[in-house]
Design a protein around this motif. Structure first.
Motif, PDB file in Angstrom:
ATOM      1  N   LEU A 194     -39.296  95.779  30.838  1.00  0.00           N
ATOM      2  CA  LEU A 194     -39.448  97.163  30.390  1.00  0.00           C
ATOM      3  C   LEU A 194     -38.138  97.752  29.869  1.00  0.00           C
ATOM      4  N   TYR A 195     -37.031  97.154  30.250  1.00  0.00           N
ATOM      5  CA  TYR A 195     -35.720  97.735  29.944  1.00  0.00           C
ATOM      6  C   TYR A 195     -35.045  96.881  28.878  1.00  0.00           C
ATOM      7  N   VAL A 196     -35.211  97.277  27.636  1.00  0.00           N
ATOM      8  CA  VAL A 196     -34.733  96.446  26.530  1.00  0.00           C
ATOM      9  C   VAL A 196     -33.623  97.140  25.757  1.00  0.00           C
ATOM     10  N   ASN A 197     -32.826  96.322  25.111  1.00  0.00           N
ATOM     11  CA  ASN A 197     -31.834  96.796  24.155  1.00  0.00           C
ATOM     12  C   ASN A 197     -32.564  97.018  22.826  1.00  0.00           C
ATOM     13  N   PRO A 198     -32.659  98.250  22.334  1.00  0.00           N
ATOM     14  CA  PRO A 198     -33.426  98.496  21.111  1.00  0.00           C
ATOM     15  C   PRO A 198     -32.914  97.725  19.905  1.00  0.00           C
ATOM     16  N   ALA A 199     -31.620  97.393  19.897  1.00  0.00           N
ATOM     17  CA  ALA A 199     -31.041  96.695  18.746  1.00  0.00           C
ATOM     18  C   ALA A 199     -31.430  95.226  18.680  1.00  0.00           C
ATOM     19  N   THR A 200     -31.949  94.692  19.807  1.00  0.00           N
ATOM     20  CA  THR A 200     -32.346  93.281  19.838  1.00  0.00           C
ATOM     21  C   THR A 200     -33.756  93.078  20.358  1.00  0.00           C
ATOM     22  N   ASN A 201     -34.289  94.104  21.017  1.00  0.00           N
ATOM     23  CA  ASN A 201     -35.607  94.055  21.668  1.00  0.00           C
ATOM     24  C   ASN A 201     -35.657  93.021  22.791  1.00  0.00           C
ATOM     25  N   LYS A 202     -34.509  92.755  23.402  1.00  0.00           N
ATOM     26  CA  LYS A 202     -34.446  91.811  24.516  1.00  0.00           C
ATOM     27  C   LYS A 202     -34.131  92.564  25.812  1.00  0.00           C
ATOM     28  N   PRO A 203     -34.609  92.035  26.960  1.00  0.00           N
ATOM     29  CA  PRO A 203     -34.330  92.703  28.238  1.00  0.00           C
ATOM     30  C   PRO A 203     -32.833  92.884  28.462  1.00  0.00           C
ATOM     31  N   MET A 204     -32.477  94.034  29.041  1.00  0.00           N
ATOM     32  CA  MET A 204     -31.067  94.338  29.295  1.00  0.00           C
ATOM     33  C   MET A 204     -30.914  94.775  30.747  1.00  0.00           C
ATOM     34  N   ILE A 454     -31.142  94.583  10.817  1.00  0.00           N
ATOM     35  CA  ILE A 454     -32.413  94.275  11.472  1.00  0.00           C
ATOM     36  C   ILE A 454     -32.751  92.793  11.311  1.00  0.00           C
ATOM     37  N   LYS A 455     -33.059  92.130  12.429  1.00  0.00           N
ATOM     38  CA  LYS A 455     -33.269  90.682  12.394  1.00  0.00           C
ATOM     39  C   LYS A 455     -34.673  90.257  12.816  1.00  0.00           C
ATOM     40  N   SER A 456     -35.529  91.210  13.172  1.00  0.00           N
ATOM     41  CA  SER A 456     -36.888  90.839  13.564  1.00  0.00           C
ATOM     42  C   SER A 456     -37.812  92.032  13.380  1.00  0.00           C
ATOM     43  N   PRO A 457     -39.120  91.792  13.255  1.00  0.00           N
ATOM     44  CA  PRO A 457     -40.087  92.894  13.114  1.00  0.00           C
ATOM     45  C   PRO A 457     -40.079  93.832  14.313  1.00  0.00           C
ATOM     46  N   LEU A 458     -39.832  93.293  15.523  1.00  0.00           N
ATOM     47  CA  LEU A 458     -39.819  94.141  16.711  1.00  0.00           C
ATOM     48  C   LEU A 458     -38.615  95.084  16.707  1.00  0.00           C
ATOM     49  N   VAL A 459     -37.483  94.597  16.222  1.00  0.00           N
ATOM     50  CA  VAL A 459     -36.307  95.465  16.102  1.00  0.00           C
ATOM     51  C   VAL A 459     -36.561  96.536  15.039  1.00  0.00           C
ATOM     52  N   LEU A 460     -37.195  96.161  13.952  1.00  0.00           N
ATOM     53  CA  LEU A 460     -37.578  97.142  12.926  1.00  0.00           C
ATOM     54  C   LEU A 460     -38.466  98.220  13.536  1.00  0.00           C
ATOM     55  N   LYS A 461     -39.418  97.796  14.347  1.00  0.00           N
ATOM     56  CA  LYS A 461     -40.312  98.748  15.015  1.00  0.00           C
ATOM     57  C   LYS A 461     -39.515  99.711  15.897  1.00  0.00           C
ATOM     58  N   ASN A 462     -38.517  99.170  16.605  1.00  0.00           N
ATOM     59  CA  ASN A 462     -37.680 100.025  17.453  1.00  0.00           C
ATOM     60  C   ASN A 462     -36.909 101.036  16.621  1.00  0.00           C
ATOM     61  N   TYR A 463     -36.319 100.601  15.506  1.00  0.00           N
ATOM     62  CA  TYR A 463     -35.561 101.510  14.654  1.00  0.00           C
ATOM     63  C   TYR A 463     -36.458 102.615  14.106  1.00  0.00           C
ATOM     64  N   ILE A 464     -37.666 102.260  13.731  1.00  0.00           N
ATOM     65  CA  ILE A 464     -38.599 103.261  13.214  1.00  0.00           C
ATOM     66  C   ILE A 464     -38.968 104.260  14.314  1.00  0.00           C
ATOM     67  N   TYR A 465     -39.202 103.730  15.524  1.00  0.00           N
ATOM     68  CA  TYR A 465     -39.535 104.615  16.649  1.00  0.00           C
ATOM     69  C   TYR A 465     -38.404 105.596  16.931  1.00  0.00           C
ATOM     70  N   TYR A 466     -37.177 105.070  17.028  1.00  0.00           N
ATOM     71  CA  TYR A 466     -36.046 105.951  17.332  1.00  0.00           C
ATOM     72  C   TYR A 466     -35.771 106.909  16.183  1.00  0.00           C
ATOM     73  N   GLY A 467     -36.011 106.459  14.964  1.00  0.00           N
ATOM     74  CA  GLY A 467     -35.828 107.347  13.822  1.00  0.00           C
ATOM     75  C   GLY A 467     -36.784 108.512  13.852  1.00  0.00           C
ATOM     76  N   PHE A 468     -38.051 108.232  14.112  1.00  0.00           N
ATOM     77  CA  PHE A 468     -39.041 109.309  14.187  1.00  0.00           C
ATOM     78  C   PHE A 468     -38.779 110.206  15.385  1.00  0.00           C
ATOM     79  N   ARG A 469     -38.307 109.605  16.491  1.00  0.00           N
ATOM     80  CA  ARG A 469     -37.994 110.422  17.666  1.00  0.00           C
ATOM     81  C   ARG A 469     -36.857 111.377  17.369  1.00  0.00           C
TER      82      ARG A 469
END
Length: 477
Positions: A194-204, A454-469
């Motif tokens: 549940l606790y991921v680094n948004p820049a990589t979408n990997k657990p942190m 951006i290196k993956s679709p999931l990271v792109l999704k995170n950037y879009i989420y944070y951008g809209f937020r």
């Protein structure tokens, strides 16, 4: 049962900042280490431990109450913040309707060496114990005393408990120095995914590396609730926890948490060498907090070589006058030097800025605006000063009768800010921070630079989420 209750996603494990994640620009949900420490300290044949972070799992109040009915715990531990305290108390009242004899422990910086007059201003009728000290060193003794011999409560520093409907307050008089004696947080009970680094979408993973702060910032809780003497974990202990995370939990990204990770240069270098010599630097990455006056070229280089990807700085202001008055002990020139060093070694920068000090006017915050673009960090957060209980800014304002305790509780530094304590109105301060965020993050050059990273679709999704937020939080006045 040990929990983060459902509701607004405040960073409840961060006693210093207590941020409302969803109202911030780039903050992400960090691992619930305070609950993890409680679990690791209590797990034994004597106690069954149930841990759940309802916020991170995006579960509802009803989900929480259903768990109360299902597990029928004898005692619950809840972590609270300045901004969430009233909501958390409402949640606890709902719990009491289900099981009236359940014992409740409420932990938060609010309850560190409190005044009785302060506790009397909050409806704590449903609470049995308050913890303001360091939970890792307190919880086992408290639970043992509760179930086995309540006369032992009088020996525990950092707690408050009821005796004949009166609060008995036991202040912290000294801090435990041996951080290496603590077990690692029990990550087997935490949903680490549940606790991921948004820049990589990997657990942190969140790893505590030190406690205490030797600096004197006017607004900060750390020297008060953790002490002015910095207590360090050994580099070997930190290294061992990192290694356990990689081998046992498949976690390779880390936030090395301390008030100022770079406060002890030799210690940082020692840890970096352990990571490099072991080869872990080739598989892990880490971030940390730093002060602009505690880094140099050699230090930044070895941090980069050991896996450092981002440093977070409290730049705070673009006004040397404000930096001096808030007792930051740094200058805008040092801010620029630190940013330049990080860019030299390709370490990303998260810049924190504070506005709304009692002396500040439009000139001060315009200087901060200019400085934000001058530093050109990778990410920024702009907070409005909250006079947290017992900080120097609180003590000054409270004893001058300019604000009341009730004006502070229930407020945070991002959205639901307290009534303005500066010469500028709360409306002016919020408008400034939102306007700056839009101008900073919506620059075409910034957007293009981030999309290239951006290196993956999931990271792109995170950037879009944070951008809209960010846009949502900046447009809604």
């Amino acid at each position: 049962m040990i929990i983060y209750p459902p509701g607004r996603a405040f960073q409840r494990g961060e006693d210093r900042c207590q941020v409302d994640i969803e109202s911030s620009f780039v903050n992400c949900c960090r691992a619930c280490n305070d609950l993890g420490y409680v679990a690791s300290c209590l797990k034994s044949p004597d106690y069954n431990v149930f841990l759940r972070d309802y916020q991170a799992e995006r579960l509802s109040l009803q989900d929480f109450l259903n768990d109360i009915k299902m597990y029928a715990p004898d005692i619950i531990f809840i972590s609270t913040t300045n901004g969430s305290i009233y909501y958390d108390l409402d949640v606890i009242s709902e719990v009491k309707k289900i099981k009236n004899n359940i014992a409740v422990i409420l932990k938060g910086a609010l309850f560190f060496n409190p005044h009785k007059e302060f506790l009397d201003k909050i409806n704590l009728s449903d609470i049995d114990y308050l913890i303001g000290g360091e939970i890792e060193f307190i919880i086992k003794g408290l639970i043992d005393a509760h179930f086995k011999d309540k006369s032992l409560l009088k020996n525990i520093q950092g707690i408050s408990y009821k005796q004949k409907n009166e609060w008995i307050i036991q202040n912290v008089t000294e801090f435990n120095q041996d951080l290496d004696s603590l077990p690692f947080p029990d990550r087997s009970l935490m949903k680490n995914e549940l606790y991921v680094n948004p820049a990589t979408n990997k657990p942190m993973a969140l790893i505590t590396t030190a406690k205490g702060c030797c600096f004197n910032c006017f607004y900060c809780l750390s020297p008060i609730i953790s002490g002015k003497k910095v207590r360090f974990r050994s580099s070997k202990s930190i290294f061992d926890e990192i290694k356990e995370c990689t081998e046992k939990y498949n976690i390779f990204e880390f936030f090395l948490k301390s008030d100022t990770f770079t406060a002890n240069r030799e210690r940082v270098i020692e840890l970096c060498k352990l990571l490099i010599n072991s080869g872990l630097n080739k598989t892990i990455s880490w971030t940390a907090t730093a002060r602009v006056d505690t880094i140099d070229d050699e230090l930044v280089k070895i941090m980069k070589d050991s896996g450092c990807k981002l440093l977070a700085f409290g730049f705070e202001s673009g006004s040397n006058e404000s930096l001096k008055k808030m007792k930051k002990g740094t200058t805008i020139e040092q801010n620029c030097r630190a940013a330049k060093l990080c860019k030299k070694y390709d370490i990303k920068i998260l810049g924190h800025f504070l506005i709304g000090f009692p002396w500040e006017n439009e000139t001060h915050i315009e200087e901060t605006k200019k400085h934000i673009f001058e530093l050109d960090a990778d990410y920024i957060e702009i907070s409005v000063v909250v006079p947290y209980y017992k900080t120097p800014v609180y003590e000054e304002l409270f004893f001058d009768k300019e604000i009341d305790i009730s004006d502070i509780l229930g407020h945070d530094s991002y959205k639901n800010i307290t009534n303005s304590i500066s010469k500028l109105s709360s409306k002016q301060l919020l408008k400034f921070k939102k306007d700056i965020a839009l101008k900073f993050y919506l620059r075409p050059s910034y957007i293009i630079k981030k999309f290239k990273q951006i290196k993956s679709p999931l990271v792109l999704k995170n950037y879009i989420y944070y951008g809209f937020r960010m846009i949502k939080n900046s447009i809604i006045r």
